[in-house]
Write an enzyme that holds these catalytic residues in place. Structure first.
Site, PDB file in Angstrom:
ATOM      1  N   ASP A 267      39.431  35.151  67.755  1.00  0.00           N
ATOM      2  CA  ASP A 267      40.783  35.701  67.737  1.00  0.00           C
ATOM      3  C   ASP A 267      40.756  36.936  66.838  1.00  0.00           C
ATOM      4  O   ASP A 267      39.958  37.018  65.903  1.00  0.00           O
ATOM      5  CB  ASP A 267      41.752  34.649  67.191  1.00  0.00           C
ATOM      6  CG  ASP A 267      43.154  35.197  67.015  1.00  0.00           C
ATOM      7  OD1 ASP A 267      43.672  35.792  67.966  1.00  0.00           O
ATOM      8  OD2 ASP A 267      43.718  35.038  65.920  1.00  0.00           O
ATOM      9  N   ASP A 468      43.243  31.148  63.922  1.00  0.00           N
ATOM     10  CA  ASP A 468      44.008  30.754  62.736  1.00  0.00           C
ATOM     11  C   ASP A 468      45.462  30.419  63.012  1.00  0.00           C
ATOM     12  O   ASP A 468      46.158  29.922  62.137  1.00  0.00           O
ATOM     13  CB  ASP A 468      43.962  31.874  61.690  1.00  0.00           C
ATOM     14  CG  ASP A 468      44.795  33.080  62.103  1.00  0.00           C
ATOM     15  OD1 ASP A 468      44.830  33.390  63.317  1.00  0.00           O
ATOM     16  OD2 ASP A 468      45.415  33.711  61.228  1.00  0.00           O
ATOM     17  N   ASP A 472      46.462  29.657  68.819  1.00  0.00           N
ATOM     18  CA  ASP A 472      45.031  29.407  69.044  1.00  0.00           C
ATOM     19  C   ASP A 472      44.722  27.922  69.227  1.00  0.00           C
ATOM     20  O   ASP A 472      43.606  27.567  69.623  1.00  0.00           O
ATOM     21  CB  ASP A 472      44.207  29.931  67.851  1.00  0.00           C
ATOM     22  CG  ASP A 472      44.357  31.431  67.660  1.00  0.00           C
ATOM     23  OD1 ASP A 472      44.329  32.145  68.676  1.00  0.00           O
ATOM     24  OD2 ASP A 472      44.507  31.873  66.509  1.00  0.00           O
TER      25      ASP A 472
END
Length: 683
Positions: A267, A468, A472
């Site tokens: 990410d 995080d 996600d």
């Protein structure tokens, strides 16, 4: 032992009938010493195994010991000593130099340097000021501050670490289940070999005693203890070592499979980047607004959002002392932006895709600005009202230096690196050029991240996902190994298999290397356990006796079996010396900078706290009646760490205590109480 009893009665029978040949034959079949030695050697082996295995949980034991027993809280304006487990969420906790933090919280006043090495692995104390988070079981080395307790009891970071490490150590890796299956086949085969050994030697004309001795040797030397220990001990050491490095591995399976990863999906925001974006450009299209008034409007619209980009706009407005208006209505559109109502007007804020979905006209100059900002690596946020774009704010996040280094390390290991982001493709490509990832996937909605990971898995990739945020969580759960950044949301952490306590991608590299070392160690253990049995069983069965007269007594077999188990455990303990192959460049720079700053502040701190370090406390004590009592109390107090000298005044029934380091009142009172006297008060 049973056969030894039989031989003893046989000797007695021989003596009774004067058959000395029978007596001499039976006296060589007295296996009492062998029976005793087998039990002794097996017990010794188990003891050595237990000693060795206890060392595998040293890291966990050290963490448990870090938790302070007492805490100083402020209640009704007074300092009160309470047990650490009695601290409640919302309590104000006072921390002085040298004290450990009892629970998690947020600093509300004061300043200090906190040693977080035991929890996060950071070697240099971290500066803590108002608003900074505090982690339980860390040590305040300098300064005094107060913090508000947010997580207490089983919810503290320390309690969660202990639970995760303990659970991981008690779970079975797939390779351990393989060892169990092998042992399930191995044991009946060995029993069969022992029976065959007994029958073959008996049929070949040897004595019953000789055949029985060889059969017992086969059973003893092939005891599969080493096979059973090969995996769990290595897993226990590995998870403990990971915890020392600020990496929490939730299960043995995660530890085993991490080294199989051939693709890492990252990410962007908060993972590759710092997650603290800032405003770089403000472009206003509506002549009714200047830059500040447009920023004030944009910040008012974004006040309801928790997105890092929205927070950057709000923080910039507050930095310029702009007064924000209150929202009347707010609707978040995941991955696109938001709709809000302000002073009776409907506003839309978000990316280009949202504007097009809302049929808001984007002129060529507006599109040119969008492309220009994106080419510079900024995320363009558009603000519109009544189908008209009012302006654009370009927000950019800073790339962590450790992320660049980590991605380079991944690629050196042959791992394919993918950046996954909801940003537009131009912004994503601008960032990708700096970090040199293999593939960029942009304009992805949170619900699509999981499908991207699934697509890679369908192509035969073994995927690790690093993220995080809440968005996600599905992808983290879908991935073969989900890795959450410790500063992320609780949902992301719950969905992950591995949690990084620090916001540093280099720890993913460390987890990969540790997994590889653990699996190599397990395979080595299994090989030597099998190799040992392959060599030992033929010798114990007497295969080489007809050629070279080589036999293995049950006693020697027992010693060898115990030794093999201990060797397997000791081999696993080598993992305690594991060190990451690379250290983050950013961490080194920050550590050096922090060390300089810390040294300067600590020197100043020592001067500021000289009076505190030589402060005196007076304790009222009941139960003292003579000089003997006086000496007892003085000795008890002098032995407390941090006490320079204690002087008791019998007439006043008090002890005057001079301190050279901060000591909690409860510690002093407990010392007097343990000496057999009654501490009344202390000031």
């Amino acid at each position: 032992f049973g056969y030894g009893l039989y031989a003893m009665y046989k000797m007695a029978y021989g003596f009774g009938f004067g058959d000395m040949e029978m007596v001499h034959g039976a006296m060589h079949s007295m296996y009492f010493e062998s029976a005793a030695m087998i039990v002794t050697l097996v017990s010794l082996g188990k003891y050595l195994e237990a000693r060795s295995k206890s060392k595998t949980s040293d890291a966990l034991g050290k963490l448990v010991d870090l938790a302070p027993k007492n805490a100083t809280v402020i209640r009704n304006g007074q300092e009160v000593q309470v047990n650490a487990e009695d601290v409640m969420a919302g309590d104000i906790v006072l921390i002085r130099p040298g004290q450990r933090i009892p629970v998690d919280g947020i600093v509300i006043s004061g300043h200090g340097y906190v040693d977080q090495a035991a929890i996060t692995g950071e070697s240099i104390p971290v500066e803590k000021e108002e608003g900074d988070p505090i982690i339980s079981a860390t040590m305040n080395v300098n300064g005094t501050f107060q913090f508000r307790a947010t997580k207490v009891g089983d919810d503290t970071t320390l309690a969660q670490i202990i639970r995760l490490v303990d659970e991981a150590g008690n779970t079975k890796a797939p390779i351990a289940r393989l060892a169990d299956k092998v042992s399930g086949i191995f044991v009946p085969i060995v029993i069969g070999i022992a029976l065959v050994t007994f029958i073959v030697w008996l049929v070949s004309g040897t004595s019953f005693e000789f055949a029985l001795s060889n059969a017992i040797s086969v059973l003893v030397i092939s005891c599969p203890c080493a096979l059973g220990l090969a995996t769990p001990v290595a897993v226990m050491v590995g998870t403990g070592k990971a915890a020392e490095n600020g990496i929490l591995i939730k299960s043995a399976e995660s530890l085993e499979t991490m080294h199989k990863v051939d693709m890492i999906v990252l990410d962007k925001t908060g993972t590759i980047t710092s997650g603290n974006p800032s405003i770089h450009d403000i472009v206003v299209f509506d002549p009714k607004y200047d830059e500040d008034s447009f920023l004030r409007l944009a910040a008012s619209i974004e006040t309801g959002s928790e997105h890092p980009l929205a927070k950057a706009i709000v923080l910039e407005a507050k930095a310029r002392n702009l007064v924000l208006d209150g929202l009347e209505n707010y609707v978040a559109l995941s991955g696109k932006g938001l709709k809000a109502k302000l002073e009776g007007k409907e506003y839309v804020a978000g990316n280009q895709k949202l504007m097009e979905e809302e049929n808001i006209f984007l002129s060529k100059p507006i599109k040119d600005y969008i492309h220009k900002l994106a080419d510079q690596g900024q995320t363009p946020l558009l603000f519109a009202c009544e189908d008209k774009v009012l302006g654009i704010i370009g927000v950019a996040d800073t790339i962590r230096q450790s992320s660049i280094q980590a991605i380079r390390a991944f690629k050196e290991k042959g791992i394919y690196v993918v950046m996954l982001t909801g940003d537009n493709i131009k912004t994503a490509n601008a960032i990708a050029q700096d970090i040199q990832v293999d593939e960029v996937i942009a304009d992805v909605l949170p619900t699509q991240k999981e499908s991207v990971v699934r697509r890679f898995q369908d192509d035969g990739k073994f995927v690790a996902m690093v993220g995080d945020g809440i968005n996600d969580a599905p992808a983290l759960a879908r991935a073969n190994v989900g890795i959450a950044i410790g500063a992320g949301t609780d949902i992301a952490i719950d969905s992950a298999d591995i949690v990084l306590m620090k916001d540093n991608l280099m720890d993913v590299n460390t987890a990969y290397e540790l997994s590889d070392k653990v699996i190599k160690n397990i395979k080595m253990n299994l090989f030597w356990a099998f190799f040992y049995n392959v060599l030992g069983i033929p010798v114990a069965a007497g295969v080489f006796y007809p050629l070279w007269g080589i036999l293995l007594s049950p006693m020697i077999g027992s010693a060898a079996m115990s030794l093999s188990s201990v060797c397997v455990v000791l081999n696993a303990l080598r993992l305690r010396f594991f060190k990451p192959s690379q250290e983050s460049v950013q961490e080194k720079k920050e550590a050096t900078k922090a060390k300089i700053q810390y040294t300067e502040d600590y020197t100043v701190g020592i001067e500021e706290h000289k009076e505190e370090k030589t402060m005196e406390k007076i304790m009222k004590v009941n139960g003292m009646s003579c000089n003997h009592c006086k000496a007892h109390v003085e000795k008890a107090l002098d032995e407390v760490s941090g006490v320079k000298k204690a002087v008791v005044d019998l007439d006043k029934k008090e002890a005057r205590i001079t301190l050279e380091a901060p000591v909690e009142n409860q510690v002093l009172m407990d010392a007097v109480k343990n000496a057999g006297y009654e501490p009344v008060s202390i000031q």
